[in-house]
Structure formats: structure tokens, C-alpha cells
Write a protein that holds these residues in place. Structure first.
Motif, short mmCIF file in Angstrom:
data_model
loop_
_atom_site.label_atom_id
_atom_site.label_comp_id
_atom_site.label_asym_id
_atom_site.label_seq_id
_atom_site.Cartn_x
_atom_site.Cartn_y
_atom_site.Cartn_z
N GLY A 53 0.92 -1.26 0.03
CA GLY A 53 0.13 0.01 -0.03
C GLY A 53 0.86 1.15 0.15
N GLN A 54 2.27 1.11 -0.20
CA GLN A 54 2.90 2.41 -0.17
C GLN A 54 2.82 2.94 -1.66
OE1 GLN A 54 4.13 -0.80 0.02
NE2 GLN A 54 5.41 -1.00 1.73
N VAL A 55 3.08 4.49 -1.54
CA VAL A 55 3.04 5.46 -2.56
C VAL A 55 4.45 5.77 -3.16
CG1 VAL A 55 2.00 7.44 -3.72
CG2 VAL A 55 0.54 6.17 -1.97
N ARG A 56 4.81 5.32 -4.31
CA ARG A 56 6.07 5.82 -4.52
C ARG A 56 6.30 6.39 -5.81
NH1 ARG A 56 8.14 -0.90 -3.46
NH2 ARG A 56 8.50 -0.40 -1.21
N PRO A 57 7.26 7.01 -6.14
CA PRO A 57 7.36 7.73 -7.63
C PRO A 57 7.42 6.48 -8.68
CG PRO A 57 9.58 7.73 -6.35
CD PRO A 57 8.45 7.32 -5.26
N GLY A 58 6.81 6.93 -9.72
CA GLY A 58 6.57 6.35 -11.03
C GLY A 58 6.44 7.04 -12.24
N GLY A 59 5.83 6.46 -13.13
CA GLY A 59 5.68 7.12 -14.74
C GLY A 59 6.81 6.62 -15.34
N LYS A 60 6.61 6.13 -16.64
CA LYS A 60 7.89 5.64 -17.45
C LYS A 60 8.51 6.89 -17.76
CE LYS A 60 7.23 2.66 -20.47
NZ LYS A 60 7.76 1.36 -19.65
N GLY A 61 8.09 7.95 -18.08
CA GLY A 61 9.11 8.91 -18.28
C GLY A 61 9.89 9.26 -17.04
N ALA A 62 9.38 9.46 -15.86
CA ALA A 62 10.05 9.80 -14.75
C ALA A 62 11.00 8.69 -14.49
CB ALA A 62 9.11 10.20 -13.59
N ASN A 63 10.42 7.52 -14.41
CA ASN A 63 11.72 6.42 -14.19
C ASN A 63 12.55 6.37 -15.24
OD1 ASN A 63 9.54 5.31 -12.43
ND2 ASN A 63 8.76 3.78 -13.87
N GLN A 64 12.46 6.56 -16.29
CA GLN A 64 13.67 6.55 -17.06
C GLN A 64 14.58 7.80 -16.83
OE1 GLN A 64 11.92 6.31 -21.40
NE2 GLN A 64 10.96 4.30 -20.99
N ALA A 65 13.90 9.02 -16.65
CA ALA A 65 15.01 9.97 -16.21
C ALA A 65 15.57 9.93 -15.16
CB ALA A 65 13.89 11.29 -16.02
N ALA A 66 15.03 9.12 -14.05
CA ALA A 66 15.75 8.91 -12.78
C ALA A 66 16.73 7.87 -13.15
CB ALA A 66 14.71 8.47 -11.62
#
Length: 328
Positions: A53-66
Motif C-alpha cells: 500500500g506504499q505510494v512511490r514515484p513512478g511513470g515511465k518518463g520519470a522512471n527513465q529520467a531517474a
């Protein structure tokens, strides 16, 4: 509120061109990921107990940038978040990675959301709600034209509107990495401008159907045959990802077109969420340094393998200097 993100704004408020240029520019989605774990994925109509149930950063664009920034790449992110509390969650790793967030805009409404369910064997299912990512149309992307045009490598995916993806591809003067995931209808000109197109086998079949103006039959085609079919349909360079088996890399040669392997690595998978994005981010770093595509893909395979040994997407990505599976 993150000071590098523009204040709450309406959907017509666009970022300025004040952001510093970067060799790698990622134009794409920024999400908050709601992650749960289950013993197995539920059948239709079935309810299961889960954990997490954790909320973590994601999204394909943000993932690839990170992934690119954590591996030492100089990265600028072009995207959007909402005015809700999840915007901070969505940007938390990017903020700490050193990525330039000047071209991230804030729009009224919710931040993009992905609901990720991971089973005991590490496989995942994902439901994505676009939220603020839907505001990344041609106008929003065009407002960042100087940042995009100055990049050596521009990275695109499939989680913002078609017109935004196509605008970014046409503004790019450097190399375009196109990872159309999820696959959406794109102009053939944009698909064929990719250098490389990065797809898995399912995505490759859908792109091939677009380029050949019909679904056709890919049943029984080997990955190598599928790769060659994409080349014959107009794709110049290709990375066909094969999960744990690695990838096939297609490049033009003096005699035609060559396929080489980026072998997979044996690791104990914990969570495959975001592994493909780790691959793309690492690929972008090496290509921004003028590495050969096959060498970049072999490095990216190692970064992706490291990522599946930990929970989460961005939280699983290795940092520059960290030991990676396989031989360097």
C-alpha cells in the motif's frame, strides 16, 4: 511544494525556457505508484488479501529520467504533475537524483497514478490513470522546444498524448529513443525516426501492424524474425527486449542490417516493476556518450538486472559506481 516545479497553474500555463540544457531530455509521464503485493494475481471477479500500500514515484518518463540521472547522466525532465499531495511523492526520487526539473509544470487536478500489483514470483500488473500527464500536448511540449532541440538524446514513451510525443520527436535534433509503451497510434514518420526503437515482443507486433497497415500474423515468428520484419517495415535501429533473456539489437551495416545479442543475466528477481525503464534510462546514458548501440544495450541489461533484485521502480535503480551483475 517543490521550488523547481512551477506553482499551481491552469492547464494553459506552460513552463518557461529558463531550464538549463542537458545532454539527455526525457519527455514523458510522471506518476505516483500505489504498490501492493499478493501471493498470486487475482482471477476476474476475485478478491485477494494483499500487503504493502506504499505510494512511490513512478511513470515511465520519470522512471527513465531517474534511472539515467542515478547512473550519472545529465538529465532534464519535461512533464507535468497535479496540484494534489501525490505530486511530492511522484517527484521525490527525481529531486534527489540531480535531474533538472525546471520544465516540469503543475496543472490543476490529480497527478498521474499507477496501481501496481506484484505477485510472489516478481511479475506485475499495472493500471495507469493519466491525470496531469494528459496535459502534455503539442503546446506544452512546444513550450520546451529549446531544451528538447539542444539535447544529444531525447527519450520518449507512450504515456502522454500522441500529439505531445510526435511534437517532441519533431523538435529533436539529436538522437531519439522511442519506447512506445503502452503502444499507441503514431505517425509512421515518427516511428521510423527512432534511433533506436525500444520495444518488447508484444509491443513490436503492435508497431509492426501500424507500419504494415494491418494486423497480419506474427504467430510463430521468432524474435529475430520479428526484428527483421520491423526493419523491412522502415525501422532503422531497434532494441527488442526479451525480459530475462536480454535483448536483440538491430543496426544498419555496409551490407544491410545486423542483429546482435545483449545477453540476459541470471539474478534472483524480487520485483520486475520498472525494469524496462531502468534499461531505457541506462541506454540513454551510454548513447549520450556516443557508445555503440549494442554496447549501450549490454550495459542497460546489467542495470535492468540489478533493478529487479529490489522492490519498486525508481527505488530499485542502482547508482553510478554501484556494482552491477555481469561483466563490465
Amino acid at each position: 511544494m517543490n521550488d523547481s516545479v512551477r506553482p499551481a497553474a491552469g492547464p494553459t500555463d506552460l513552463p518557461s525556457e529558463s531550464g538549463a540544457s542537458a545532454p539527455i531530455v526525457v519527455v514523458g509521464s510522471i506518476n505516483a505508484d500505489l504498490s501492493t503485493r499478493v501471493s498470486r494475481h487475482p482471477r476476474p471477479g476475485e478478491t485477494l488479501h494483499g500487503t504493502g500500500g506504499q505510494v512511490r514515484p513512478g511513470g515511465k518518463g520519470a522512471n527513465q529520467a531517474a534511472a539515467a540521472a542515478l547512473m550519472g547522466g545529465r538529465v532534464a525532465m519535461v512533464g507535468a504533475v497535479g496540484t494534489d499531495a501525490m505530486a511530492s511523492d511522484a517527484l521525490s526520487v527525481l529531486e534527489g537524483s540531480g535531474a533538472d526539473l525546471t520544465a516540469v509544470r503543475r496543472v490543476d487536478g490529480p497527478t498521474g497514478l499507477a496501481v501496481v500489483t506484484v505477485s510472489e514470483d516478481g511479475e506485475n500488473t499495472i493500471v495507469v490513470v493519466p491525470g496531469a500527464n494528459g496535459a502534455m500536448d503539442a503546446d506544452a511540449v512546444g513550450a520546451c522546444s529549446e531544451v528538447i532541440a539542444s539535447a544529444r538524446v531525447v527519450v520518449l514513451q507512450g504515456e502522454i498524448p500522441r500529439e505531445g510525443i510526435e511534437a517532441a520527436a519533431r523538435l529533436a535534433t539529436g538522437r531519439v529513443i522511442l519506447n512506445p509503451a503502452p503502444v499507441l497510434e503514431l505517425d509512421a514518420e515518427v516511428l521510423c525516426s527512432a534511433d533506436p526503437l525500444v520495444v518488447n515482443e508484444h509491443e513490436a507486433a503492435l508497431v509492426l501492424a501500424q507500419l504494415t497497415a494491418g494486423p497480419g500474423s506474427v504467430d510463430g515468428l521468432s524474435p529475430a524474425d520479428l526484428a527483421r520484419a520491423l526493419h523491412e517495415a522502415g525501422i532503422r535501429t531497434l532494441v527488442l527486449t526479451l525480459g530475462a533473456a536480454g535483448a536483440l539489437v538491430g543496426t544498419p551495416t555496409a551490407d544491410g542490417w545486423d542483429l546482435q545479442e545483449a545477453p540476459g543475466l541470471s539474478v534472483d528477481a524480487v520485483d520486475t516493476t520498472g525494469a524496462g525503464d531502468a534499461f531505457v534510462g541506462a541506454l540513454a546514458v551510454r548513447l549520450s556518450e556516443d557508445a555503440a548501440l549494442v554496447d549501450a544495450a549490454r550495459f542497460a541489461t546489467r542495470v535492468a538486472a540489478a533493478s529487479v533484485t529490489r522492490d519498486g521502480a525508481q527505488s530499485s535503480y542502482p547508482r553510478e559506481g554501484e556494482g552491477l551483475p555481469g561483466n563490465g
